[in-house]
Design a protein around this motif. Structure first.
Motif, mmCIF file in Angstrom:
data_model
loop_
_atom_site.group_PDB
_atom_site.id
_atom_site.type_symbol
_atom_site.label_atom_id
_atom_site.label_comp_id
_atom_site.label_asym_id
_atom_site.label_seq_id
_atom_site.Cartn_x
_atom_site.Cartn_y
_atom_site.Cartn_z
ATOM 1 N N VAL A 200 38.909 53.215 45.860
ATOM 2 C CA VAL A 200 37.461 53.496 45.764
ATOM 3 C C VAL A 200 37.020 53.891 44.346
ATOM 4 O O VAL A 200 36.321 54.874 44.134
ATOM 5 N N ILE A 201 37.396 53.089 43.385
ATOM 6 C CA ILE A 201 37.187 53.463 41.985
ATOM 7 C C ILE A 201 35.704 53.435 41.608
ATOM 8 O O ILE A 201 35.286 54.112 40.658
ATOM 9 N N ASN A 202 34.888 52.693 42.367
ATOM 10 C CA ASN A 202 33.447 52.677 42.031
ATOM 11 C C ASN A 202 32.707 53.875 42.616
ATOM 12 O O ASN A 202 31.476 53.929 42.594
ATOM 13 N N PHE A 203 33.449 54.885 43.119
ATOM 14 C CA PHE A 203 32.833 56.130 43.617
ATOM 15 C C PHE A 203 32.885 57.248 42.562
ATOM 16 O O PHE A 203 32.370 58.331 42.793
ATOM 17 N N ILE A 204 33.545 57.005 41.420
ATOM 18 C CA ILE A 204 33.851 58.135 40.524
ATOM 19 C C ILE A 204 32.640 58.664 39.760
ATOM 20 O O ILE A 204 32.660 59.786 39.274
ATOM 21 N N SER A 205 31.564 57.879 39.656
ATOM 22 C CA SER A 205 30.356 58.366 38.967
ATOM 23 C C SER A 205 29.275 58.672 39.998
ATOM 24 O O SER A 205 28.848 57.795 40.735
ATOM 25 N N LYS A 206 28.853 59.937 40.035
ATOM 26 C CA LYS A 206 27.819 60.350 40.988
ATOM 27 C C LYS A 206 26.472 60.490 40.276
ATOM 28 O O LYS A 206 26.426 60.827 39.085
ATOM 29 N N GLU A 256 39.292 48.708 44.187
ATOM 30 C CA GLU A 256 38.709 48.694 45.532
ATOM 31 C C GLU A 256 37.281 49.198 45.389
ATOM 32 O O GLU A 256 37.066 50.317 44.930
ATOM 33 N N MET A 257 36.309 48.362 45.762
ATOM 34 C CA MET A 257 34.912 48.710 45.503
ATOM 35 C C MET A 257 34.004 48.401 46.693
ATOM 36 O O MET A 257 33.352 47.356 46.733
ATOM 37 N N PRO A 258 33.924 49.322 47.647
ATOM 38 C CA PRO A 258 32.973 49.116 48.740
ATOM 39 C C PRO A 258 31.550 49.007 48.190
ATOM 40 O O PRO A 258 31.213 49.652 47.190
ATOM 41 N N GLY A 259 30.733 48.174 48.826
ATOM 42 C CA GLY A 259 29.314 48.091 48.460
ATOM 43 C C GLY A 259 29.032 47.398 47.144
ATOM 44 O O GLY A 259 27.960 47.548 46.579
ATOM 45 N N VAL A 260 30.000 46.612 46.626
ATOM 46 C CA VAL A 260 29.769 45.926 45.355
ATOM 47 C C VAL A 260 29.234 44.519 45.625
ATOM 48 O O VAL A 260 29.618 43.880 46.596
ATOM 49 N N LEU A 276 38.042 45.812 34.397
ATOM 50 C CA LEU A 276 39.165 45.501 35.292
ATOM 51 C C LEU A 276 39.367 43.988 35.397
ATOM 52 O O LEU A 276 38.485 43.217 35.049
ATOM 53 N N ASN A 277 40.543 43.579 35.937
ATOM 54 C CA ASN A 277 40.803 42.144 36.131
ATOM 55 C C ASN A 277 40.036 41.583 37.324
ATOM 56 O O ASN A 277 39.574 40.456 37.302
ATOM 57 N N MET A 278 39.990 42.366 38.401
ATOM 58 C CA MET A 278 39.370 41.868 39.638
ATOM 59 C C MET A 278 38.997 43.045 40.529
ATOM 60 O O MET A 278 39.425 44.175 40.293
ATOM 61 N N VAL A 279 38.166 42.768 41.538
ATOM 62 C CA VAL A 279 37.769 43.820 42.488
ATOM 63 C C VAL A 279 38.027 43.344 43.914
ATOM 64 O O VAL A 279 38.097 42.149 44.183
#
Length: 559
Positions: A200-206, A256-260, A276-279
């Motif tokens: 869930v790396i796309n969760f790190i910025s709030k 891993e990027m839910p909601g992308v 990154l290389n891919m999501v």
């Protein structure tokens, strides 16, 4: 388009707890993985993605990490891990590790310090807030039910946890946190690993201020994902991570990027953007979810599946790179989901594999997928282990919102434990996974579905996957060709072409148990057609008018 080894690779995901137990305690471990590397070599995979094996109290099966630089006792020692890595590299298999840095465990030394006092040097490693009017700081709902906030008596404040209350979110706004993470990543890369799968790396910025989410229905908690998914500083953080760590190594990175969306996917994976290389996208994993989310079942439609996968194929073309998957440790078994796990199990498993592996992107195989392992139906809720499943059952049944039998149907269909039953190695007790009592029950169909049986049958699903992996090595068009969808409105047939230089690949798959006719479109001209693969015995056929058997897959190279 730049050619890269990670574009040409096939990745195999290992969920260690359920892969192979070497010491009879019922839990898969690192020595167990090492003992099965020849099996993976035989299959032909290039890379192993290892789900977390770090020190953890195991509240969420290892995704709650208490020490990023040590190994969980149940899985073995760092020496075991080093031996496994050496044995993988000896066989030409690369290793990518799971990177879980949106949150840590509440037993991590940083959090133990952070909760001691408001002026502790580690306080700002996590996200703390005072309550509002005697309630939580906002109304966001946790991914595992209930509030994302937990009140801590010691300092009379709440900490944020998007997942379990034992998984407090790290505060990425703090440069010290980022530095700690980058140092840890560098440490693993210097030990010789070949990349990271980032949880869930796309969760790190709030979003600043962590505002409450709109709540027209007045529910106690609502999803606040628009405030923490793809947040305001996410690209800045990933570019910094790339500059400080990733760019210094020739590695595979997948987020891993839910909601992308594909548009965002192109930003995360564009080669000139240095992220990154891919999501991993989740759109195709939500096609059988109703308005109430994952557990609200609705029938999926092939036209929706085609639309979603095609959108990612075409919108990332020349801009970014796709990862291709049907299964992982969080998803039900694909043959039970999009295939037919009874009469046509082998045919539909091979068809689904063909449909995915012939697309542009890096394919991921989840353990047991190459055997056609299926979903499981345990008799009672007590036999399930997954925290998400158990919390949902308690909430829905406890509140009287749904009947127990109805909730169990959702669990049989979508529960994460479907993917977590032990790998079925042979037809001996516990499917050859352990000599002890397995941590979660084995799927009772292991006598019929197992690796030993598959390896003895040249027409097995295993050998079909092996062939698909080999074909990727032999035909550049499979890796780099442009994708074009055929028959977008058909609810039965998924067909597409791939084009590379003067070559064209035709892929035709039947998603039904019926015999169907497929007619090649007039605008596809060719002089010769070479049969590449299929999941029924090869026979001479008129390409202009194909008769497709139930769940048949066919691939031809046209020139």
């Amino acid at each position: 388009m730049e050619k890269k080894w990670w574009k040409e690779s096939v990745v195999y995901q290992i969920y260690p707890r359920s892969f192979k137990d070497s010491n009879g305690d019922g839990i898969g471990d690192i020595k167990g993985i090492t003992s099965k590397l020849d099996y993976l070599k035989e299959l032909g995979v290039d890379v192993v993605w290892l789900s977390p094996v770090y020190k953890s109290p195991n509240d969420d099966n290892g995704y709650d990490i208490s020490d990023y630089q040590d190994i969980m006792d149940e899985f073995g020692t760092m020496e075991d891990w080093e031996e496994m890595l050496a044995e993988m590299h000896k066989r030409g298999i690369k290793l990518i590790m799971d990177l879980v840095v949106n949150h840590s465990s509440d037993e991590h030394k940083w959090f133990v310090e952070s909760r001691k006092s408001k002026d502790n040097p580690y306080r700002d490693y996590y996200i703390w807030r005072p309550g509002k009017d005697g309630k939580e700081p906002n109304n966001w709902e946790s991914a595992f039910s209930g509030s994302v906030w937990k009140y801590d008596e010691a300092t009379e404040e709440y900490f944020l946890h998007i997942f379990s209350k034992k998984q407090p979110d790290l505060n990425w706004e703090n440069p010290k946190v980022r530095e700690e993470v980058y140092n840890m990543m560098t440490w693993w890369l210097d030990k010789g690993i070949d990349g990271f799968r980032m949880d869930v790396i796309n969760f790190i910025s709030k979003v600043e201020g962590l505002p409450s989410a709109p709540n027209p229905e007045g529910k106690p908690y609502v999803s606040g994902h628009e405030y923490f998914m793809n947040g305001p500083r996410i690209h800045e953080f990933l570019q910094e991570m790339n500059k400080e760590v990733l760019s210094k190594y020739d590695i595979l990175t997948v987020g891993e990027m839910p909601g992308v969306t594909p548009e965002q996917g192109a930003l995360y994976t564009g080669e000139e953007r240095h992220e990154l290389n891919m999501v991993f996208t989740f759109e195709h994993m939500d096609l059988d979810s109703g308005p109430g989310g994952k557990w609200d079942l609705r029938p999926w439609k092939l036209t929706d599946l085609k639309k979603t996968l095609s959108k990612w194929q075409t919108e990332l073309e020349g801009k970014g790179w796709n990862s291709l998957y049907w299964n992982n440790h969080d998803q039900p078994r694909v043959v039970s989901r999009f295939g037919n796990d009874s009469k046509y199990r082998a045919e539909s498993a091979k068809m689904l594999a063909t449909c995915l592996h012939m697309m542009q992107g890096t394919p991921y195989i989840y353990q047991g997928e190459e055997l056609g392992m299926t979903n499981v139906k345990f008799e009672t809720i007590d036999e399930y282990k997954d925290i998400e499943t158990l919390n949902m059952y308690k909430e829905k049944v406890g509140s009287g919102e749904r009947e127990p039998e109805d909730v169990m149907v959702s669990i049989y269909t979508k529960g994460r434990d479907n993917a977590r039953t032990p790998v079925q190695w042979d037809d001996s007790e516990n499917a050859g996974f352990t000599t002890g009592t397995p941590w979660i029950k084995v799927n009772p169909n292991y006598k019929d579905i197992n690796a030993k049986k598959a390896l003895e049958d040249e027409n097995s699903i295993f050998y079909y996957y092996k062939k698909l992996i080999q074909l990727r090595k032999q035909h550049e068009i499979i890796v780099y060709g442009k994708y074009d969808l055929l028959l977008p409105d058909s609810e039965e047939i998924y067909a597409y072409t791939r084009t590379f230089n003067s070559e064209k690949l035709l892929v035709v798959t039947n998603f039904t148990s019926e015999t169907l006719q497929f007619e090649l479109q007039d605008d596809i001209t060719y002089t010769t057609a070479q049969y590449i693969t299929g999941n029924y015995p090869e026979e001479n056929r008129d390409l202009r008018k194909l008769t497709l058997k139930p769940y048949e897959a066919l691939v031809y190279k046209l020139s």
